[in-house]
Design a protein around this motif. Sequence first.
Motif, PDB file in Angstrom:
ATOM      1  N   SER A   1      43.080  13.615  32.718  1.00 51.93           N
ATOM      2  CA  SER A   1      43.485  13.114  31.402  1.00 51.93           C
ATOM      3  C   SER A   1      44.497  14.064  30.767  1.00 51.93           C
ATOM      4  O   SER A   1      44.745  15.172  31.251  1.00 51.93           O
ATOM      5  CB  SER A   1      42.263  12.968  30.475  1.00 51.93           C
ATOM      6  OG  SER A   1      41.679  14.257  30.259  1.00 51.93           O
TER       7      SER A   1
ATOM      8  N   ASN B   1      39.232  17.638  36.200  1.00 48.63           N
ATOM      9  CA  ASN B   1      37.851  18.072  36.350  1.00 48.63           C
ATOM     10  C   ASN B   1      37.359  17.767  37.766  1.00 48.63           C
ATOM     11  O   ASN B   1      37.783  16.793  38.386  1.00 48.63           O
ATOM     12  CB  ASN B   1      36.941  17.354  35.341  1.00 48.63           C
ATOM     13  CG  ASN B   1      37.334  17.687  33.909  1.00 48.63           C
ATOM     14  OD1 ASN B   1      37.602  18.840  33.565  1.00 48.63           O
ATOM     15  ND2 ASN B   1      37.379  16.652  33.062  1.00 48.63           N
TER      16      ASN B   1
ATOM     17  N   LYS C   1      39.957   8.051  36.937  1.00 51.09           N
ATOM     18  CA  LYS C   1      39.574   7.712  35.578  1.00 51.09           C
ATOM     19  C   LYS C   1      38.359   8.512  35.138  1.00 51.09           C
ATOM     20  O   LYS C   1      37.356   8.581  35.845  1.00 51.09           O
ATOM     21  CB  LYS C   1      39.264   6.218  35.473  1.00 51.09           C
ATOM     22  CG  LYS C   1      40.504   5.338  35.616  1.00 51.09           C
ATOM     23  CD  LYS C   1      40.157   3.867  35.442  1.00 51.09           C
ATOM     24  CE  LYS C   1      41.414   2.990  35.540  1.00 51.09           C
ATOM     25  NZ  LYS C   1      41.106   1.544  35.354  1.00 51.09           N
ATOM     26  N   GLY C   2      38.506   9.142  33.970  1.00 50.15           N
ATOM     27  CA  GLY C   2      37.453   9.998  33.452  1.00 50.15           C
ATOM     28  C   GLY C   2      37.482  11.390  34.035  1.00 50.15           C
ATOM     29  O   GLY C   2      36.791  12.294  33.561  1.00 50.15           O
ATOM     30  N   ARG C   3      38.266  11.592  35.082  1.00 49.53           N
ATOM     31  CA  ARG C   3      38.360  12.923  35.711  1.00 49.53           C
ATOM     32  C   ARG C   3      39.681  13.618  35.400  1.00 49.53           C
ATOM     33  O   ARG C   3      39.745  14.834  35.304  1.00 49.53           O
ATOM     34  CB  ARG C   3      38.195  12.760  37.224  1.00 49.53           C
ATOM     35  CG  ARG C   3      37.980  14.051  37.989  1.00 49.53           C
ATOM     36  CD  ARG C   3      37.741  13.751  39.462  1.00 49.53           C
ATOM     37  NE  ARG C   3      38.962  13.248  40.107  1.00 49.53           N
ATOM     38  CZ  ARG C   3      39.846  14.049  40.713  1.00 49.53           C
ATOM     39  NH1 ARG C   3      39.638  15.356  40.757  1.00 49.53           N
ATOM     40  NH2 ARG C   3      40.895  13.514  41.289  1.00 49.53           N
TER      41      ARG C   3
END
Length: 419
Positions: free
Chosen positions: A99, A115, A95-97
């Motif tokens: 997408s 990322n 999550k957040g890495r």
Amino acid sequence: MTLLPILAVLFLPGAWGQGDRLGVVVEAKNITLPAGSQAILPCHSPRMVWTRDRLKDRQRVVHWDLVRSSPEYSVERVLDMSPGARQRVYNGFNKGRISVPESAFNDGNFSLVINNVVTTDKGVYTCNLHHHYCQIRQSIQIQLNVTKSVRKEKRYWDGEKTVFVVLLGSSVVLPCVNRRPLWREGLQEDQQQVAHWDFQPPGVRPDRADRLVDLYASGERRDYGPLFGQNKMNVAEDAFTLGDFSLSISDLKPFDKGLYSCHLHHHYCGLHERRIFRLTVGPPLPPTATTAPRIFQNDEPEPRTEEVESPRVVNVILPEHRGYFVQHLGYFLATFLLLALIVVAVIVLTRRRKKRGLDYDVHRYDRRNVISEGEISLDCTELKTCNQDPLNSDYKNNLLKERDMTKDCNMEFDGKLWK
């Protein structure tokens, strides 16, 4: 059913000639009905059923999957996304890495952004696009390898999929782009679905067929000609709700025969189908005889007696095929020729035999004459020879001498005769 395309090629050659331009022919039938009856030409397709998606099109879905082969084989769902819901990441570490762009269903860019790449990101990623409404599935595979050397970073094709070799700790974008209108928003689905019927009279080219009716999923309808206004032809008003676009024709007339074609176009899903029907109108059915009920004065019904009808035999003479007649004519001619050859052979043999018999009689007659002349001359000669014998002999009496002379003459005569 498998025989229907084969029958369409034989009986509907003109219609098949435009299959690529007008759509794929999925059905072809020959229908014969008597005059005055009603014809229903079926045209059904569940893929043409239009329903407005009140959940903001949950039928379109994109999801990324990861397949790892080491240290052990495993399959993992990375994330999924639909236009009516936010993207869902399945692993909390990602999550957040990891997408997908929020505008994916607007511009068709479904690329996966990773990322801060780690070693556990290594594996084969699959981008899957599902359209449940149109029943379409598309996918693409990309392999991701992680390295610690900058010089080893590269991208290449291994013959089956694209391979990315990225540096540990860097960012990478795994591409998955599909800009077909099917996957983008802003489209009017109800304006993309069209159904129409065409009529091709006998002797008319397919490109000059008459348009009967146009139907749109938005509810718009366009009738051409007076047939629909007179209720002679009709298509159900809820055709797009049920997926039933059948055409009904009432009170058939001889001029109604021809080629009818049902065209279904779903531009949104890329559906283009045709169904062809060759309608033939036969003679009307004979009217059924009706007898008026008998009324008695005492209003008592006459007792009914059931009569058993005897079976009737109807002889039907079917016209013979042209090839059948030619075959039997050939048999007759061959038999006649064989009999003629036999008669000619008998006549020739008879004449030859008579000629041989005549020659034999002539030769035999000549031979008899020659023998007769030889006998006459021989007799004269023999008489002379026998008469020239000396009178003096040693025989004791004249009887023995005469017998011996006769024997000698007969022997010499037989010898000359055989010569």
